[in-house]
Design a protein around this motif. Structure first.
Motif, PDB file in Angstrom:
ATOM      1  N   LEU A  55      -1.734  59.715   8.235  1.00 14.09           N
ATOM      2  CA  LEU A  55      -2.764  59.473   9.238  1.00 14.09           C
ATOM      3  C   LEU A  55      -2.665  58.042   9.757  1.00 14.09           C
ATOM      4  CD1 LEU A  55      -5.312  60.256  10.804  1.00 14.09           C
ATOM      5  CD2 LEU A  55      -6.651  59.540   8.825  1.00 14.09           C
ATOM      6  N   CYS A  56      -2.406  57.105   8.829  1.00 15.18           N
ATOM      7  CA  CYS A  56      -2.222  55.712   9.235  1.00 15.18           C
ATOM      8  C   CYS A  56      -1.077  55.610  10.247  1.00 15.18           C
ATOM      9  CB  CYS A  56      -1.916  54.857   8.013  1.00 15.18           C
ATOM     10  SG  CYS A  56      -1.230  53.255   8.377  1.00 15.18           S
ATOM     11  N   THR A  57       0.037  56.276   9.971  1.00 14.10           N
ATOM     12  CA  THR A  57       1.174  56.250  10.882  1.00 14.10           C
ATOM     13  C   THR A  57       0.801  56.840  12.229  1.00 14.10           C
ATOM     14  OG1 THR A  57       2.653  56.516   8.994  1.00 14.10           O
ATOM     15  CG2 THR A  57       3.576  56.961  11.165  1.00 14.10           C
ATOM     16  N   LYS A  58       0.074  57.948  12.204  1.00  8.82           N
ATOM     17  CA  LYS A  58      -0.317  58.602  13.450  1.00  8.82           C
ATOM     18  C   LYS A  58      -1.205  57.693  14.293  1.00  8.82           C
ATOM     19  CE  LYS A  58      -2.436  62.874  15.163  1.00  8.82           C
ATOM     20  NZ  LYS A  58      -2.926  64.207  14.802  1.00  8.82           N
ATOM     21  N   GLU A  59      -2.179  57.046  13.663  1.00  9.17           N
ATOM     22  CA  GLU A  59      -3.086  56.196  14.413  1.00  9.17           C
ATOM     23  C   GLU A  59      -2.390  54.944  14.921  1.00  9.17           C
ATOM     24  OE1 GLU A  59      -5.823  57.114  15.455  1.00  9.17           O
ATOM     25  OE2 GLU A  59      -6.111  58.898  14.253  1.00  9.17           O
ATOM     26  N   ARG A  60      -1.453  54.406  14.150  1.00  5.15           N
ATOM     27  CA  ARG A  60      -0.703  53.252  14.640  1.00  5.15           C
ATOM     28  C   ARG A  60       0.174  53.645  15.822  1.00  5.15           C
ATOM     29  NH1 ARG A  60      -1.251  48.617  12.937  1.00  5.15           N
ATOM     30  NH2 ARG A  60      -2.418  48.234  11.020  1.00  5.15           N
ATOM     31  N   ALA A  61       0.704  54.853  15.796  1.00  2.00           N
ATOM     32  CA  ALA A  61       1.494  55.314  16.936  1.00  2.00           C
ATOM     33  C   ALA A  61       0.624  55.426  18.186  1.00  2.00           C
ATOM     34  CB  ALA A  61       2.149  56.664  16.620  1.00  2.00           C
ATOM     35  N   ALA A  63      -1.994  53.619  18.841  1.00  4.74           N
ATOM     36  CA  ALA A  63      -2.257  52.268  19.320  1.00  4.74           C
ATOM     37  C   ALA A  63      -1.028  51.685  20.004  1.00  4.74           C
ATOM     38  CB  ALA A  63      -2.689  51.381  18.153  1.00  4.74           C
ATOM     39  N   ALA A  64       0.150  51.873  19.410  1.00  4.61           N
ATOM     40  CA  ALA A  64       1.370  51.327  19.992  1.00  4.61           C
ATOM     41  C   ALA A  64       1.683  51.970  21.332  1.00  4.61           C
ATOM     42  CB  ALA A  64       2.546  51.526  19.029  1.00  4.61           C
ATOM     43  N   ALA A  65       1.353  53.254  21.453  1.00  6.28           N
ATOM     44  CA  ALA A  65       1.645  53.972  22.692  1.00  6.28           C
ATOM     45  C   ALA A  65       0.566  53.803  23.749  1.00  6.28           C
ATOM     46  CB  ALA A  65       1.815  55.464  22.389  1.00  6.28           C
ATOM     47  N   LEU A  66      -0.522  53.094  23.408  1.00  7.17           N
ATOM     48  CA  LEU A  66      -1.663  52.968  24.310  1.00  7.17           C
ATOM     49  C   LEU A  66      -2.194  54.348  24.691  1.00  7.17           C
ATOM     50  CD1 LEU A  66      -0.632  49.941  26.551  1.00  7.17           C
ATOM     51  CD2 LEU A  66      -2.281  50.001  24.682  1.00  7.17           C
ATOM     52  N   ASP A  67      -2.557  55.092  23.672  1.00  4.39           N
ATOM     53  CA  ASP A  67      -3.226  56.381  23.821  1.00  4.39           C
ATOM     54  C   ASP A  67      -4.379  56.232  24.821  1.00  4.39           C
ATOM     55  OD1 ASP A  67      -5.415  58.266  23.225  1.00  4.39           O
ATOM     56  OD2 ASP A  67      -4.203  58.890  21.526  1.00  4.39           O
ATOM     57  N   PRO A  68      -4.578  57.204  25.719  1.00 10.86           N
ATOM     58  CA  PRO A  68      -5.656  57.096  26.710  1.00 10.86           C
ATOM     59  C   PRO A  68      -7.027  56.833  26.104  1.00 10.86           C
ATOM     60  CG  PRO A  68      -4.196  58.883  27.309  1.00 10.86           C
ATOM     61  CD  PRO A  68      -3.730  58.392  25.969  1.00 10.86           C
ATOM     62  N   MET A 440       5.809  54.554   5.093  1.00  7.78           N
ATOM     63  CA  MET A 440       5.399  53.156   5.071  1.00  7.78           C
ATOM     64  C   MET A 440       6.219  52.340   6.073  1.00  7.78           C
ATOM     65  SD  MET A 440       4.814  50.793   1.695  1.00  7.78           S
ATOM     66  CE  MET A 440       6.513  50.939   1.144  1.00  7.78           C
ATOM     67  N   VAL A 441       7.530  52.549   6.107  1.00  7.85           N
ATOM     68  CA  VAL A 441       8.378  51.835   7.065  1.00  7.85           C
ATOM     69  C   VAL A 441       8.044  52.251   8.494  1.00  7.85           C
ATOM     70  CG1 VAL A 441      10.761  51.546   7.865  1.00  7.85           C
ATOM     71  CG2 VAL A 441      10.252  51.471   5.428  1.00  7.85           C
ATOM     72  N   GLU A 442       7.769  53.532   8.681  1.00  9.82           N
ATOM     73  CA  GLU A 442       7.441  54.025  10.010  1.00  9.82           C
ATOM     74  C   GLU A 442       6.155  53.389  10.529  1.00  9.82           C
ATOM     75  OE1 GLU A 442       7.807  58.357  12.018  1.00  9.82           O
ATOM     76  OE2 GLU A 442       6.579  58.258  10.224  1.00  9.82           O
ATOM     77  N   ALA A 443       5.129  53.324   9.672  1.00 14.25           N
ATOM     78  CA  ALA A 443       3.878  52.694  10.082  1.00 14.25           C
ATOM     79  C   ALA A 443       4.079  51.220  10.383  1.00 14.25           C
ATOM     80  CB  ALA A 443       2.824  52.871   8.985  1.00 14.25           C
ATOM     81  N   ALA A 444       4.883  50.536   9.569  1.00 11.63           N
ATOM     82  CA  ALA A 444       5.157  49.120   9.812  1.00 11.63           C
ATOM     83  C   ALA A 444       5.932  48.932  11.112  1.00 11.63           C
ATOM     84  CB  ALA A 444       5.937  48.531   8.640  1.00 11.63           C
ATOM     85  N   ALA A 445       6.884  49.823  11.396  1.00 16.40           N
ATOM     86  CA  ALA A 445       7.681  49.714  12.615  1.00 16.40           C
ATOM     87  C   ALA A 445       6.835  49.902  13.865  1.00 16.40           C
ATOM     88  CB  ALA A 445       8.810  50.741  12.591  1.00 16.40           C
ATOM     89  N   LEU A 446       5.730  50.607  13.743  1.00 17.96           N
ATOM     90  CA  LEU A 446       4.851  50.848  14.885  1.00 17.96           C
ATOM     91  C   LEU A 446       3.766  49.787  15.026  1.00 17.96           C
ATOM     92  CD1 LEU A 446       4.450  54.682  14.405  1.00 17.96           C
ATOM     93  CD2 LEU A 446       5.459  53.591  16.400  1.00 17.96           C
ATOM     94  N   SER A 447       3.698  48.858  14.089  1.00 16.86           N
ATOM     95  CA  SER A 447       2.612  47.882  14.098  1.00 16.86           C
ATOM     96  C   SER A 447       2.928  46.719  15.022  1.00 16.86           C
ATOM     97  CB  SER A 447       2.367  47.356  12.685  1.00 16.86           C
ATOM     98  OG  SER A 447       3.414  46.494  12.283  1.00 16.86           O
ATOM     99  N   ALA A 481       7.533  59.458  14.334  1.00 17.33           N
ATOM    100  CA  ALA A 481       6.642  58.944  15.377  1.00 17.33           C
ATOM    101  C   ALA A 481       7.238  57.786  16.157  1.00 17.33           C
ATOM    102  CB  ALA A 481       5.320  58.513  14.749  1.00 17.33           C
ATOM    103  N   MET A 482       8.144  57.018  15.549  1.00 15.03           N
ATOM    104  CA  MET A 482       8.710  55.871  16.254  1.00 15.03           C
ATOM    105  C   MET A 482       9.425  56.299  17.531  1.00 15.03           C
ATOM    106  SD  MET A 482      11.050  52.753  14.745  1.00 15.03           S
ATOM    107  CE  MET A 482      12.679  53.453  14.996  1.00 15.03           C
ATOM    108  N   ALA A 483      10.058  57.465  17.485  1.00 15.52           N
ATOM    109  CA  ALA A 483      10.791  57.939  18.664  1.00 15.52           C
ATOM    110  C   ALA A 483       9.860  58.256  19.823  1.00 15.52           C
ATOM    111  CB  ALA A 483      11.612  59.177  18.307  1.00 15.52           C
ATOM    112  N   GLU A 484       8.626  58.638  19.535  1.00 17.75           N
ATOM    113  CA  GLU A 484       7.676  58.939  20.596  1.00 17.75           C
ATOM    114  C   GLU A 484       7.310  57.690  21.389  1.00 17.75           C
ATOM    115  OE1 GLU A 484       6.555  61.798  21.477  1.00 17.75           O
ATOM    116  OE2 GLU A 484       6.677  63.180  19.791  1.00 17.75           O
ATOM    117  N   VAL A 485       7.241  56.563  20.681  1.00 18.96           N
ATOM    118  CA  VAL A 485       6.786  55.326  21.312  1.00 18.96           C
ATOM    119  C   VAL A 485       7.959  54.491  21.795  1.00 18.96           C
ATOM    120  CG1 VAL A 485       5.330  53.288  21.016  1.00 18.96           C
ATOM    121  CG2 VAL A 485       4.816  55.368  19.741  1.00 18.96           C
TER     122      VAL A 485
END
Length: 705
Positions: A55-61, A63-68, A440-447, A481-485
């Motif tokens: 969930l943390c990864t999803k929410e960081r994605a 934020a990184a993607a500027l969700d509407p 953990m790495v994915e969430a950090a990469a999106l931060s 998720a990193m690929a989405e952003v």
């Protein structure tokens, strides 16, 4: 500028909202009541409570993607700075503006609101320091937020990156807001370009009120804002600090709704100040010395409070084992007695402000665990290097990896130290905790805090020659998720993995490409990249590219249309499909599989007639020489003789259609297109003009780098 940006409509069925959990290893059903505060906490750079790491990864994605939804929130709580009008005038008139300001002054929220004011969809556009002047793509109707601070090269490089960005965004009729520091602004000559606006902070009191009104519209906002202790804090706070204070008020008042106001205020101010005074006093009392020597008992007290801080929510047995493991990591032998000597667990926990609730150990004060870790980080820097070693060991030895990974991630983000995450992940990746290491790495990469260094480390790991464990970690992170952003940054890492000799690694890359190809927003980008690999001159990458292309071409939903053809194929799509088919049919290692799949594609022209035109055009585009034509003609004859997908007369008709498309394709013209003949429906050879920086990149795609 090998960059990536987010161009996903999150309100559509094809957006991040639906697809993000794919590839994360697990999904989580979260109620709306829980979702909102978690999203707000993550926007503040903090993870609220003991939440699931996916969930943390999803929410960081988001934020990184500027969700509407995040954009809407940023617009509702924004307080305009005095420089708003000059910045808006430059953006409206020149199409670009560069905002310079101190961290915490609100540059990014100002950028989002400037773009929203012009009716544009705010999107991030990432500049990759590994390739700062490469390709950009942009969509009309979007406005882009570009952080220039990641560029640490020469003046020429910074200026070229800005020039390239402005040129493409102008061609796409998009506007851009640059975020920069003073040094990068000078290197890129942003003032000389008349783009620079230096912004100061908005009034912190106003920021506090707007944030608290958004979170608690029916609360006593005015009472909190006027309290002398809150007023003293806000007098020295940056806008970002004021927003954090408002979030603490919202959270603590909700938890202590029936407590006296003075207690609520004490909890809010204590949490805001990271309980610094209380922890200093506790440390003084916990440090008992005998004959000038610190005793093991004082070390055990600190080990226990650190164990609860890192693994809050774990069982008492896990907490005690983790504390012993920390002592061992620091070279300290625990006191003898194994619980028969000394105070009870209840008393020991009481001494550190914790207690057992429902067989789980928790602190009795809000945000106390992160404050403990921050305090140790500052007060005892000599054990910083031991913390990740200890967390790695606890994750491997105890059922506490989820709690430990979240705490470590939070600490890494607060201290902007990517090595905390990367060090533990590299230890966990080859073990049973690999899934958590990936998340953990994915969430950090999106931060925002450590994303740049983490993505650069993934690039370096992808290029390493002999560490299969790290290669597999990179492949798995790049399938999520990193690929989405950041799609292009992600594909750059997969491209480097694709040239390694390990079949295990290349299989992982093929799996990642197959996963990304199922996402409509990424499909065309992934197809283009895969076709490039399949037609380069690096043997390992060619084979990986062909296998990956076949994975894309094989995907099919419920026996219907091929997934790669679900969208209406453009001329560029058909060109790339032909490129992939040609390479796969020519390569010895994939020829048999390619021919079998091509026969199935031909069968689909009979069973699902809607795919007929695209299938025939794609296969025709695979032929650029007499050798290709001969092979395709033989394959076509074999299909007509063996297919049972439809009437023979219709199969013969399709054979004639494809044969007509193949006629005359043995004379090659520029860019590999047949002289005087087109294999695209427009009747002319179509090869999209590369973006600035892309032509050189295409011409050097055989370079091992």
């Amino acid at each position: 500028m090998n960059r990536a940006h987010e161009d996903v409509d999150l309100n559509s069925d094809n957006g991040l909202d639906q697809d993000l959990v794919m590839g994360l290893g697990q999904g989580t059903d979260i109620s709306p009541d829980f979702h909102a505060p978690v999203a707000q906490a993550i926007m503040a750079g903090n993870i609220a409570g003991n939440i699931n790491l996916s969930l943390c990864t999803k929410e960081r994605a988001r934020a990184a993607a500027l969700d509407p939804r995040i954009v809407q929130r940023l617009r509702e709580v924004y307080v305009r700075v005095p420089e708003w009008e000059p910045a808006l005038e430059k953006l409206r008139g020149r199409g670009a503006v560069a905002l310079v300001g101190a961290p915490g002054n609100g540059r990014e929220i100002t950028a989002v609101n400037l773009l929203g004011e012009l009716g544009l969809r705010p999107r991030r556009l990432l500049l990759d320091p590994d390739d700062p002047v490469g390709e950009i793509s942009a969509r009309p109707g979007n406005g882009y937020v570009v952080d220039l601070s990641v560029l640490n090269g020469s003046d020429t490089e910074a200026g070229a990156a800005v020039d390239n960005c402005l040129q493409i965004l102008e061609q796409s009729r998009c506007r851009v807001v640059f975020l920069t520091d003073e040094q990068t602004a000078r290197r890129a000559d942003l003032e000389g370009r008349d783009l620079l606006v230096r912004i100061g902070p908005a009034p912190s009191g106003t920021v506090f009120v707007k944030e608290l009104l958004y979170l608690s519209p029916h609360g006593d906002v005015e009472g909190w804002a006027r309290h002398p202790r809150i007023d003293r804090i806000l007098a020295e706070a940056l806008p970002a600090d004021a927003a954090r204070l408002a979030r603490l008020v919202h959270e603590i008042v909700g938890d202590l709704a029936h407590s006296p106001p003075d207690q609520q205020l004490d909890e809010v101010t204590g949490a805001y100040e990271s309980w610094r005074t209380e922890l200093q006093e506790w440390d003084r009392r916990a440090s008992d010395a005998e004959n000038g020597q610190w005793t093991v008992r004082s070390a055990e007290r600190r080990a226990l409070i650190l164990a609860v801080a890192a693994m809050e929510g774990a069982s008492p047995q896990t907490i005690l084992a983790a504390a012993d493991l920390l002592l061992d990591t620091c070279g300290i032998t625990p006191s003898p007695g194994s619980g028969l000597l000394g105070p009870s667990l209840e008393e020991r926990l009481h001494q550190i402000g914790a207690a057992v609730e429902n067989d789980r150990v928790r602190f009795q004060r809000p945000a106390y665990g992160p404050a403990v870790l921050d305090w140790v980080w500052t007060a005892r820097p000599q054990i910083r290097d031991r913390l990740p070693i200890w967390i790695a060991r606890t994750g491997l030895a105890l059922p506490s990896a989820q709690e430990a990974s979240l705490s470590l991630l939070e600490l890494a983000l607060r201290k902007r130290d990517p090595n905390l995450v990367l060090g533990v992940a590299s230890e966990w990746v080859g073990r049973g905790t690999r899934g958590l290491a990936v998340q953990m790495v994915e969430a950090a990469a999106l931060s925002e805090e450590v994303g740049g260094p983490v993505r650069r480390t993934l690039y370096q790991w992808a290029r390493k020659q002999s560490d299969t464990r790290l290669h597999l970690l990179v492949a798995e992170v790049c399938s999520g998720a990193m690929a989405e952003v950041f799609p292009d940054v992600t594909l750059t890492r997969l491209r480097n993995l694709a040239r390694h000799d390990s079949d295990l690694v290349r299989t992982a890359v093929v799996g990642a490409i197959g996963a990304l190809g199922t996402r409509p927003a990424l499909r065309r980008t992934v197809l283009r990249e895969t076709a490039r690999w399949a037609s380069c001159e690096i043997p390992a990458r060619v084979e990986t590219g062909c296998r990956a292309f076949l994975a894309l071409a094989r995907a099919r939903e419920g026996g219907g249309e091929w997934t790669i053809l679900e969208h209406k194929p453009s001329p560029e799509d058909l060109y790339q499909l032909g490129r992939g088919w040609r390479s796969s049919l020519r390569l010895e290692q994939t020829r048999g599989e390619s021919e079998d799949l091509a026969l199935l594609w031909l069968d689909s022209t009979l069973s699902t007639p809607g795919s007929r035109w695209a299938v025939l055009q794609s296969l025709a585009n695979a032929c650029r020489s007499s050798i290709d034509i001969a092979g395709m003609t033989g394959l076509l004859s074999r299909w007509v003789a063996t297919t049972q997908a439809g009437p023979p007369a219709e199969a013969n008709e399709i054979q004639r259609e494809l044969a007509a498309l193949l006629r005359g394709r043995d004379g090659l013209g520029p860019l590999g297109a047949p002289s005087g003949h087109s294999y695209l429906p427009s009747g002319t050879v179509h090869r999209p003009e590369p973006y600035p920086g892309l032509r050189a990149k295409e011409n050097h795609e055989h370079d091992p780098a």
